[in-house]
Scaffold this active site. Sequence first.
Site, mmCIF file in Angstrom:
data_model
loop_
_atom_site.group_PDB
_atom_site.id
_atom_site.type_symbol
_atom_site.label_atom_id
_atom_site.label_comp_id
_atom_site.label_asym_id
_atom_site.label_seq_id
_atom_site.Cartn_x
_atom_site.Cartn_y
_atom_site.Cartn_z
ATOM 1 N N SER A 140 0.964 -0.901 -0.035
ATOM 2 C CA SER A 140 0.354 0.130 0.007
ATOM 3 C C SER A 140 0.743 1.160 -0.020
ATOM 4 C CB SER A 140 -0.877 0.142 0.791
ATOM 5 O OG SER A 140 -1.362 1.239 1.832
ATOM 6 N N TYR A 163 -1.499 -0.397 10.543
ATOM 7 C CA TYR A 163 -1.698 -0.856 9.137
ATOM 8 C C TYR A 163 -0.150 -0.797 8.838
ATOM 9 C CZ TYR A 163 -3.290 -1.432 4.793
ATOM 10 O OH TYR A 163 -3.628 -2.181 3.382
#
Length: 245
Positions: A140, A163
Amino acid sequence: MKTALITGGNKGIGLETAKLLLQNGLFVYLGSRNKEKGNEAVKDLNKNGFQNVKAVVLDVTDPETILSAKRIIEKEQGKLDVLINNAGILGNFPQSASDVSIDVLKEVYETNVYGAISVTQNFIDLLKKSNEPRIVNVSSSLGSLTLHSDPDYQFYKVKLFAYNSSKTALNMFTVHLAYELKDTVFKVNAVCPGYTDTDFGNHIGTGKVEDAGKRIVKYALIDNDGPTGKFFSEEINPETDHIAW
């Protein structure tokens, strides 16, 4: 026929990636934590004309299921050409650096980091039997230190420490593994699929799952002159061949 394994392959971006690989003539194994959900995904693919696909129970946090999936693929195929580490979790909130729960950190890292590493290490010998082994770690842009230090980055305020840092760690694993395999035919890259409309993000993403799948497949099928050890985020910067870490 080339063979691919996709962790978390029974829905969302993983399933779309499977469709595209099947269209490209690969045999695809859908790694799914839940046997029934995996088989349902296969049935749906079969109904749409895709036959070279099979679900395998694979929970990236469970070593026994990883070994079981490996035994199945080794027995049926003898090798693995493409590994896509797609399985991931967002984790519970809040995730501010000053007070994120250590339990949340452990849970997120168990899947997003340790799980991806464990699957890769267990399947590396099958990948070495391929003439064109490819590993794609689904990452990501939120894991980019460069982007998160830039106030002009469109997701600059999305500071989800557990995350985001898990994807940073996954990116580092990508760099180290690619370096280790630099004198071989392996291609190892990290790819951001984009801010996609899926269950993973509670359908608040704006990107299409079809585009996300294409971004992953592009690097799963790159030729021997293609890049390795890079991080790609075409949603953020489509003009360059890769993004700074």
